[in-house]
Design an enzyme around this catalytic site. Structure first.
Site: not given
Ligand code: APR
Ligand code: ZN
Length: 244
Positions: A118, A126, A148, A189, A216
């Protein structure tokens, strides 16, 4: 034998490890995740603040959120989990990190083959001439938004906004690593954003063992995860490395 030892033995036996990371690995670096609890998207509606159309229509408004995110990123440093992945590369097991994060912390922690699916918020680009400028407190403080120095157009972080495509090179590199890996760590994630969330399924279908770390459950947990460590990345990863 506990699961930490089983996963460590698997890493030693299989050898080609790839980490797929999300915002959770950076929570212990002081960067809030996007979803759940104090997530960034609880405060800012992503369609209003993280969609490319919203940025083009009103860069000043989107820079209110971007300024806050920039400050958090500039103040952040690698967590014990980032450092554990760097150690796993130094030991010769981790071959690539595919990250959804834009904080640049895997590079700073010392990992070299990092696929930033990402983009990277530590660079601004820019909107007109594509000139890149490094993120700094000075440029972030420019009102109403950074421009810019070459053509005076609006600058945006070099990240993939909703409504934008993933850079083709990153897609190719990520697919290549997903196909080659024998063990995939899915770390921090929620697995809800595509096409990134497709990557672990590609690895699974190619016979990789999936090791998930998250406090989770996620869509991966009951479908493809062979090992699920219910906990934080900074707690679980160092414990696996201790067994190597
Ligand atoms: N260690 C491991 N996992 C954790 C921790 C921790 N300390 N704290 C929270 N989490 C977990 C949460 O339970 C959740 O499942 O990390 C995850 C975060 O999820 P999101 O906030 O949805 O992040 P992500 O999955 O990276 O989002 C994907 O969505 O908004 C877009 O571009 C953005 O790259 C991002 C994409
Ligand atoms: Zn420019």
């Amino acid at each position: 034998m506990d699961d930490y030892q089983k996963v460590a033995d698997l890493v030693k036996e299989k050898g080609y490890v790839v980490a797929f990371t999300g915002a959770g690995i950076s929570v212990d670096s002081g960067i809030p995740a996007f979803r759940g609890g104090q997530g960034l998207w609880e405060k800012y509606d992503p369609m209003e603040y993280a969609h490319i159309r919203a940025f083009s229509n009103n860069p000043e408004k989107v820079w209110v959120m971007l300024r806050e995110m920039s400050q958090v990123i500039l103040d952040s440093s690698p967590s014990p989990a980032h450092l554990a992945l760097s150690e796993l590369q130094r030991k010769g097991y981790l071959k690539a990190v595919i990250t959804q994060n834009v904080d640049g912390l895997h590079h700073i922690a010392g990992n070299s083959n990092v696929i930033e699916y990402h983009g990277n918020h530590r660079w601004l680009i820019c909107m007109s001439c594509s000139k890149r400028t490094p993120l700094s407190p000075e440029i972030v403080s420019v009102q109403p938004y950074p421009r810019c120095e070459k053509c005076n157009s609006a600058l945006k972080p070099d990240v993939v906004f909703f409504g934008e495509g993933i850079p083709m090179l990153e897609v190719i590199r990520a697919n290549d690593e997903a196909n080659k890996c024998k063990v995939m760590f899915i770390i921090g994630t929620s697995g809800v954003v595509y096409p990134a969330a497709e990557i672990p399924y590609t690895s699974k279908s190619n016979g990789a063992t999936i090791v998930e770390i998250n406090p989770e459950n996620t869509p991966f947990t009951s479908s493809i995860s062979d090992y699920f460590f219910k906990g934080t990345a900074s707690d679980v990863l160092p414990k696996i490395l201790e067994k190597l």
